[in-house]
Design a protein around this motif. Structure first.
Motif, PDB file in Angstrom:
ATOM      1  N   HIS A   1       0.814  -1.216   0.000  1.00 35.61           N
ATOM      2  CA  HIS A   1       0.000   0.000   0.000  1.00 35.61           C
ATOM      3  C   HIS A   1       0.848   1.267   0.000  1.00 35.61           C
ATOM      4  N   ILE A   2       2.123   1.144   0.389  1.00 44.98           N
ATOM      5  CA  ILE A   2       2.994   2.322   0.346  1.00 44.98           C
ATOM      6  C   ILE A   2       4.129   2.152  -0.660  1.00 44.98           C
ATOM      7  N   GLY A   3       3.988   1.182  -1.560  1.00 48.39           N
ATOM      8  CA  GLY A   3       4.942   1.069  -2.648  1.00 48.39           C
ATOM      9  C   GLY A   3       6.189   0.263  -2.360  1.00 48.39           C
TER      10      GLY A   3
ATOM     11  N   ALA B   1      10.238   5.386  -6.973  1.00 49.04           N
ATOM     12  CA  ALA B   1       9.295   6.510  -7.018  1.00 49.04           C
ATOM     13  C   ALA B   1       7.992   6.146  -6.313  1.00 49.04           C
ATOM     14  N   GLU B   2       7.564   4.885  -6.461  1.00 52.46           N
ATOM     15  CA  GLU B   2       6.340   4.464  -5.778  1.00 52.46           C
ATOM     16  C   GLU B   2       6.492   4.573  -4.270  1.00 52.46           C
TER      17      GLU B   2
ATOM     18  N   ALA C   1       5.207   9.420   1.462  1.00 56.19           N
ATOM     19  CA  ALA C   1       4.754  10.801   1.608  1.00 56.19           C
ATOM     20  C   ALA C   1       3.256  10.845   1.896  1.00 56.19           C
ATOM     21  N   ALA C   2       2.504  10.019   1.178  1.00 55.71           N
ATOM     22  CA  ALA C   2       1.058   9.978   1.401  1.00 55.71           C
ATOM     23  C   ALA C   2       0.736   9.490   2.811  1.00 55.71           C
TER      24      ALA C   2
ATOM     25  N   ARG D   1      -1.037  11.746   5.559  1.00 54.50           N
ATOM     26  CA  ARG D   1      -2.389  11.226   5.808  1.00 54.50           C
ATOM     27  C   ARG D   1      -3.332  11.506   4.643  1.00 54.50           C
ATOM     28  N   ARG D   2      -2.864  11.172   3.446  1.00 52.95           N
ATOM     29  CA  ARG D   2      -3.687  11.325   2.248  1.00 52.95           C
ATOM     30  C   ARG D   2      -3.652  10.024   1.449  1.00 52.95           C
ATOM     31  N   GLU D   3      -4.526   9.939   0.458  1.00 52.01           N
ATOM     32  CA  GLU D   3      -4.587   8.738  -0.376  1.00 52.01           C
ATOM     33  C   GLU D   3      -3.406   8.682  -1.334  1.00 52.01           C
ATOM     34  N   ARG D   4      -2.949   7.479  -1.635  1.00 49.23           N
ATOM     35  CA  ARG D   4      -1.868   7.317  -2.608  1.00 49.23           C
ATOM     36  C   ARG D   4      -2.375   7.620  -4.005  1.00 49.23           C
ATOM     37  N   SER D   5      -1.479   8.091  -4.864  1.00 52.13           N
ATOM     38  CA  SER D   5      -1.886   8.520  -6.206  1.00 52.13           C
ATOM     39  C   SER D   5      -2.422   7.373  -7.039  1.00 52.13           C
ATOM     40  N   TRP D   6      -2.002   6.120  -6.744  1.00 52.36           N
ATOM     41  CA  TRP D   6      -2.400   4.993  -7.566  1.00 52.36           C
ATOM     42  C   TRP D   6      -3.673   4.307  -7.090  1.00 52.36           C
TER      43      TRP D   6
END
Length: 247
Positions: A124-126, A228-229, A235-236, A240-245
């Motif tokens: 979930h965090i790459g 990069a992921e 960072a997300a 406390r935000r949603e991941r870009s993917w």
């Protein structure tokens, strides 16, 4: 480190404000405590427990440990000539599951209304559960490993026991220390040399994974954490935000 109490020493992860995340400092402190316990002839076994509602949240994203140092810690738990027993009354995430799987016996329960729960959240965090595969994959049911490695789903203590992550769990009116009591009594009755040799028998497959796969898993971990992921995912998480993917 507290104890020993009739041969059982207690090692406590005590950084509740940080959910006992694996920082470089915490890894070093736990390694030192394990070394001390291993050299102490009065110690028959070690109980690894925690303060707060989280046993271990995985790697500290602000101060992550060196992958090599974390591998060394996991191997130290597996190779310690004394059994290491995990006592879990809270959440376990990501790298914390690798630490849990390194222990010889693991018992989970609840405390203060918090039920033990588990999740491999790396994807979930790459990143991926690379280094902790050294202890997890020899112990887990293969189909369960596929599911939880790929989905990051949360599961409870009953499922953790079913798939081989933990040994036993407290239910209903049971108390985790009540479930642990006969385990510790059995260890106290065991001859120290026989106990050490018996541990070698049951950890052989895990140590074989270290010998064959450790370098490759450390390299994979470093690759994913530098991706990069991973930068976006961490960072997300911190923001406390949603991941870009995420769909």
């Amino acid at each position: 480190m507290a104890g020993p109490d009739r041969g059982v020493v207690t090692l406590t992860l005590d950084a509740p404000a940080n959910r006992n995340a694996l920082s470089a400092a915490l890894v070093a402190e736990l390694a030192a405590a394990l070394e001390e316990a291993g050299k102490d002839d009065s110690v028959r076994a070690a109980v690894l427990t925690h303060t707060g509602t989280t046993f271990c949240a995985g790697a500290d994203l602000r101060e992550p440990p060196d992958p090599g140092a974390f591998v060394a810690l996991l191997r130290q738990v597996v190779e310690l000539p004394k059994p290491v027993v995990a006592r879990v009354t809270g959440h376990v995430r990501a790298g914390g599951l690798g630490l849990l799987a390194a222990c010889d016996i693991a018992v989970a329960g609840s405390a203060g209304g918090t039920e033990a729960s588990f999740a491999l959240t790396e994807v979930h965090i790459g990143v991926v559960p690379a280094v902790i595969s050294l202890t997890l994959l020899p112990r887990l049911d293969p189909r369960a490993a596929s599911r939880y490695y790929l989905t990051g789903e949360r599961f409870d203590a009953a499922e953790a026991a079913r798939i081989g992550l933990i040994t036993a769990y407290a239910t209903g009116a049971d108390d985790v220390d009540g479930v642990l009591a006969p385990v510790l009594d059995g260890l106290r009755k065991a001859a120290p040399g026989a106990l050490a040799d018996a541990k070698k028998l049951v950890t052989a497959r895990v140590l074989d994974a270290f010998d064959k796969e450790a370098d490759a898993y450390v390299a994979l971990s470093a690759h994913r954490f530098g991706s990069a992921e991973a930068r976006e995912g961490m960072a997300a998480f911190l923001e406390r935000r949603e991941r870009s993917w995420a769909l």
